[in-house]
Design a protein around this motif. Sequence first.
Motif: not given
Length: 289
Positions: A106-111, A123-132, A134-144
């Motif tokens: 995902v990170l490689a595909a974002l311009p 199907g967020t589970g621990t939230g690991c995908l979303l939170l990982a 967000l940790s790399e996308l400083p202005r992003a927000s999200g829902t799990g």
Amino acid sequence: MAVTLAEAVAQASKRLAAAGIDDPRRDARLLACRLLGAGPELLLGQPDKELSAAEAERIEAAVARRAAREPVSRILGEREFWSLSFALNAETLDPRPDSETLVEAVLAALPERAAPLRLLDLGTGTGCLLLALLSELPRASGTGIDVSAAAVAQAAANAARLGLGERARFLEHSWDDGLALEGAPWDVIASNPPYIASGEIAGLAPEVAGYDPAAALDGGPDGLDAYRSLIPAAAAVLAPGGLLALEIGRGQAEDVEGLLTAAGLTPLRRAADLAGIERCLLAVGPGGA
């Protein structure tokens, strides 16, 4: 007679080796040192540290659990993923390094990583995908979202602990009920859905079959049931040109790409994990590349 740390690790290693654990000394060292509130380096620096009776009993109990094939992460209650620490509970899948392939893709595909992107994790589970992400996308927000209330609570707690709580929210929700959630349409939708064929679950490693929640593993007779419902639901709320990223199992790429195409999405690329197995599919909505 007091037992030293080195002696406790040696004894634990023998017990875990007899139980068929692949790397018994690694697990013994990690359990012993972490239960003493330190990292594995403690064994190098203080091998002759004498353990109290309570410390020795705590280590012995944890080793017994590992010998019964309970994963180290579940014994300790947390797993490192994307260099972040995620707490687990019985209703969450244990995050694994294979899933980092999706984050990388995902990170490689974002311009533009500094864009104010809207992310959805199905199907967020621990939230690991979303939170990982967000940790790399400083202005992003999200829902799990997750159908398990216990998973939703755990993901929210992880977000707060990682300092990402203000940019992430978690809801008890199913994609089968539609995804008309506040925040749609989404710029990025990610998911690690259940994709193991029902008949194969019993043959998985005991650490998986015995401890991961069945609902997070069982993908139906051919392993594709979740994709059949998830992909159309995601396509309906994906922003024009938005990105859909899906974790997949071995040999599922062509079938899942067919479902993506049928839903009006354009397969973009496949990404392999460190073992060379195709582990992630990327697709874009209408108006994308």
